[in-house]
Motif scaffolding. Structure first.
Motif, PDB file in Angstrom:
ATOM      1  N   LEU A 129      46.772  14.477 -44.410  1.00 51.79           N
ATOM      2  CA  LEU A 129      46.693  13.614 -43.226  1.00 51.79           C
ATOM      3  C   LEU A 129      45.337  12.925 -43.124  1.00 51.79           C
ATOM      4  CD1 LEU A 129      48.478  15.938 -40.657  1.00 51.79           C
ATOM      5  CD2 LEU A 129      49.425  13.907 -41.774  1.00 51.79           C
ATOM      6  N   ASN A 130      44.279  13.656 -43.425  1.00 47.11           N
ATOM      7  CA  ASN A 130      42.934  13.084 -43.348  1.00 47.11           C
ATOM      8  C   ASN A 130      42.727  11.973 -44.373  1.00 47.11           C
ATOM      9  OD1 ASN A 130      42.174  14.712 -41.200  1.00 47.11           O
ATOM     10  ND2 ASN A 130      41.358  16.311 -42.524  1.00 47.11           N
ATOM     11  N   ARG A 131      43.449  12.036 -45.499  1.00 47.08           N
ATOM     12  CA  ARG A 131      43.360  10.978 -46.512  1.00 47.08           C
ATOM     13  C   ARG A 131      43.963   9.672 -46.006  1.00 47.08           C
ATOM     14  NH1 ARG A 131      46.215  13.139 -51.587  1.00 47.08           N
ATOM     15  NH2 ARG A 131      46.017  15.192 -50.677  1.00 47.08           N
ATOM     16  N   TYR A 132      45.028   9.775 -45.206  1.00 43.40           N
ATOM     17  CA  TYR A 132      45.788   8.598 -44.794  1.00 43.40           C
ATOM     18  C   TYR A 132      45.478   8.102 -43.383  1.00 43.40           C
ATOM     19  CZ  TYR A 132      48.759   9.030 -48.910  1.00 43.40           C
ATOM     20  OH  TYR A 132      49.230   9.069 -50.198  1.00 43.40           O
ATOM     21  N   PHE A 133      45.059   8.996 -42.485  1.00 47.66           N
ATOM     22  CA  PHE A 133      44.954   8.646 -41.070  1.00 47.66           C
ATOM     23  C   PHE A 133      43.641   9.121 -40.470  1.00 47.66           C
ATOM     24  CE2 PHE A 133      49.316   9.949 -42.174  1.00 47.66           C
ATOM     25  CZ  PHE A 133      49.921   8.702 -42.153  1.00 47.66           C
ATOM     26  N   GLN A 134      43.145   8.362 -39.505  1.00 42.22           N
ATOM     27  CA  GLN A 134      41.942   8.771 -38.783  1.00 42.22           C
ATOM     28  C   GLN A 134      42.274   9.534 -37.511  1.00 42.22           C
ATOM     29  OE1 GLN A 134      38.867   5.980 -38.214  1.00 42.22           O
ATOM     30  NE2 GLN A 134      38.821   5.354 -40.347  1.00 42.22           N
ATOM     31  N   SER A 135      43.500   9.327 -36.978  1.00 46.10           N
ATOM     32  CA  SER A 135      43.896   9.978 -35.728  1.00 46.10           C
ATOM     33  C   SER A 135      45.328  10.483 -35.847  1.00 46.10           C
ATOM     34  CB  SER A 135      43.824   8.994 -34.561  1.00 46.10           C
ATOM     35  OG  SER A 135      42.527   8.469 -34.420  1.00 46.10           O
ATOM     36  N   TYR A 136      45.558  11.675 -35.351  1.00 45.14           N
ATOM     37  CA  TYR A 136      46.902  12.250 -35.311  1.00 45.14           C
ATOM     38  C   TYR A 136      46.871  13.494 -34.431  1.00 45.14           C
ATOM     39  CZ  TYR A 136      44.870  15.210 -38.992  1.00 45.14           C
ATOM     40  OH  TYR A 136      44.044  16.040 -39.715  1.00 45.14           O
ATOM     41  N   ASN A 137      48.046  13.929 -34.028  1.00 41.19           N
ATOM     42  CA  ASN A 137      48.200  15.186 -33.292  1.00 41.19           C
ATOM     43  C   ASN A 137      49.092  16.103 -34.108  1.00 41.19           C
ATOM     44  OD1 ASN A 137      46.818  14.484 -30.805  1.00 41.19           O
ATOM     45  ND2 ASN A 137      48.505  13.078 -30.461  1.00 41.19           N
ATOM     46  N   ILE A 138      48.837  17.401 -34.006  1.00 37.39           N
ATOM     47  CA  ILE A 138      49.665  18.393 -34.682  1.00 37.39           C
ATOM     48  C   ILE A 138      50.159  19.389 -33.645  1.00 37.39           C
ATOM     49  CG2 ILE A 138      49.743  20.225 -36.398  1.00 37.39           C
ATOM     50  CD1 ILE A 138      47.588  18.822 -37.946  1.00 37.39           C
ATOM     51  N   TYR A 139      51.452  19.674 -33.703  1.00 38.16           N
ATOM     52  CA  TYR A 139      52.082  20.666 -32.830  1.00 38.16           C
ATOM     53  C   TYR A 139      52.709  21.742 -33.706  1.00 38.16           C
ATOM     54  CZ  TYR A 139      51.758  16.659 -29.708  1.00 38.16           C
ATOM     55  OH  TYR A 139      51.300  15.586 -28.989  1.00 38.16           O
ATOM     56  N   PHE A 140      52.797  22.944 -33.179  1.00 41.72           N
ATOM     57  CA  PHE A 140      53.348  24.068 -33.927  1.00 41.72           C
ATOM     58  C   PHE A 140      54.498  24.729 -33.159  1.00 41.72           C
ATOM     59  CE2 PHE A 140      48.925  23.549 -35.226  1.00 41.72           C
ATOM     60  CZ  PHE A 140      49.082  23.432 -36.603  1.00 41.72           C
ATOM     61  N   PRO A 141      55.640  24.059 -33.075  1.00 35.92           N
ATOM     62  CA  PRO A 141      56.777  24.644 -32.359  1.00 35.92           C
ATOM     63  C   PRO A 141      57.572  25.595 -33.249  1.00 35.92           C
ATOM     64  CG  PRO A 141      57.378  22.491 -33.171  1.00 35.92           C
ATOM     65  CD  PRO A 141      55.929  22.703 -33.547  1.00 35.92           C
ATOM     66  N   THR A 142      58.477  26.319 -32.637  1.00 32.66           N
ATOM     67  CA  THR A 142      59.478  27.069 -33.392  1.00 32.66           C
ATOM     68  C   THR A 142      60.719  26.197 -33.441  1.00 32.66           C
ATOM     69  OG1 THR A 142      58.592  29.166 -32.620  1.00 32.66           O
ATOM     70  CG2 THR A 142      60.843  29.181 -33.486  1.00 32.66           C
TER      71      THR A 142
ATOM     72  N   ASN B  72      69.373  24.860 -40.339  1.00 24.69           N
ATOM     73  CA  ASN B  72      70.525  25.553 -40.950  1.00 24.69           C
ATOM     74  C   ASN B  72      70.814  26.890 -40.267  1.00 24.69           C
ATOM     75  OD1 ASN B  72      71.204  23.569 -42.769  1.00 24.69           O
ATOM     76  ND2 ASN B  72      69.962  24.412 -44.415  1.00 24.69           N
ATOM     77  N   GLY B  73      70.686  26.910 -38.936  1.00 18.96           N
ATOM     78  CA  GLY B  73      71.036  28.104 -38.182  1.00 18.96           C
ATOM     79  C   GLY B  73      69.989  29.196 -38.162  1.00 18.96           C
ATOM     80  N   HIS B  74      68.821  28.942 -38.699  1.00 17.23           N
ATOM     81  CA  HIS B  74      67.772  29.951 -38.750  1.00 17.23           C
ATOM     82  C   HIS B  74      66.508  29.430 -38.064  1.00 17.23           C
ATOM     83  CE1 HIS B  74      70.395  30.946 -42.170  1.00 17.23           C
ATOM     84  NE2 HIS B  74      70.073  32.205 -41.895  1.00 17.23           N
ATOM     85  N   ASN B  75      65.844  30.342 -37.333  1.00 15.84           N
ATOM     86  CA  ASN B  75      64.559  29.977 -36.739  1.00 15.84           C
ATOM     87  C   ASN B  75      63.517  29.820 -37.839  1.00 15.84           C
ATOM     88  OD1 ASN B  75      65.504  30.075 -34.146  1.00 15.84           O
ATOM     89  ND2 ASN B  75      64.669  32.077 -33.675  1.00 15.84           N
ATOM     90  N   GLU B  76      62.618  28.856 -37.646  1.00 20.72           N
ATOM     91  CA  GLU B  76      61.499  28.715 -38.568  1.00 20.72           C
ATOM     92  C   GLU B  76      60.300  28.188 -37.799  1.00 20.72           C
ATOM     93  OE1 GLU B  76      62.583  25.980 -41.685  1.00 20.72           O
ATOM     94  OE2 GLU B  76      62.186  24.230 -40.455  1.00 20.72           O
ATOM     95  N   PHE B  77      59.143  28.583 -38.257  1.00 15.36           N
ATOM     96  CA  PHE B  77      57.921  28.058 -37.679  1.00 15.36           C
ATOM     97  C   PHE B  77      57.724  26.665 -38.253  1.00 15.36           C
ATOM     98  CE2 PHE B  77      57.247  32.683 -37.531  1.00 15.36           C
ATOM     99  CZ  PHE B  77      57.165  32.820 -36.155  1.00 15.36           C
TER     100      PHE B  77
END
Length: 111
Positions: free
Chosen positions: A23-36, A40-45
Motif C-alpha cells: 500500500l505504501n508503494r502505491y498510495f500516500q493515504s488509506y485506512n485499514i480495518y480489521f473486521p471478522t 464460504n460459510g466460515h468465519n475469517e479474520f
C-alpha cells in the motif's frame, strides 16, 4: 464538494506488514480495518483497505499483489462514488454554526 470514488479491497488478515508495504508503494493515504468476515460459510479474520480518490489501475495492481501474497484466487474490490471535501480546521476568526447550541459564534468565543 468533489466527486471521487471510494475503493475497498477485501482480503484475509495475514501478512499485514507486507500488505502495508504494498500500500505504501502505491498510495500516500488509506485506512485499514480489521473486521471478522465470512467466506464460504466460515468465519475469517479480514482486512479491508479503504481508498478515496485513488487511481483505479493502482487499486487493481495493489489488489493483485495482496491476493498473491495471501495465496488467494480472488480479492474483492468495491468502487462507490462519493462526494467529499476537506474541511480546514485551522481557520482562525471564522464564523461557526454550533449545532448543539443552534447559534453562530466566532471561532474561539465561549458562550
Amino acid at each position: 464538494m468533489d466527486r471521487q470514488f471510494q475503493y475497498k479491497i477485501y482480503s484475509e488478515n495475514k501478512n499485514t506488514a507486507e500488505i502495508e508495504d504494498i500500500l505504501n508503494r502505491y498510495f500516500q493515504s488509506y485506512n485499514i480495518y480489521f473486521p471478522t468476515g465470512r467466506y464460504n460459510g466460515h468465519n475469517e479474520f479480514s482486512i479491508v483497505i479503504e481508498l478515496i480518490g485513488a487511481d483505479a489501475l493502482k487499486v487493481d495492481a495493489a489488489a493483485v499483489l495482496i491476493g498473491r501474497l495471501n495465496n488467494q484466487e480472488q480479492v474483492l474490490v468495491t468502487k462507490v462514488p462519493v462526494d467529499c471535501c476537506i474541511i480546514e480546521t485551522k481557520i482562525r476568526n471564522a464564523t461557526i454554526y454550533d449545532i448543539s447550541m443552534k447559534q453562530y459564534k466566532k471561532d474561539g468565543e465561549t458562550k
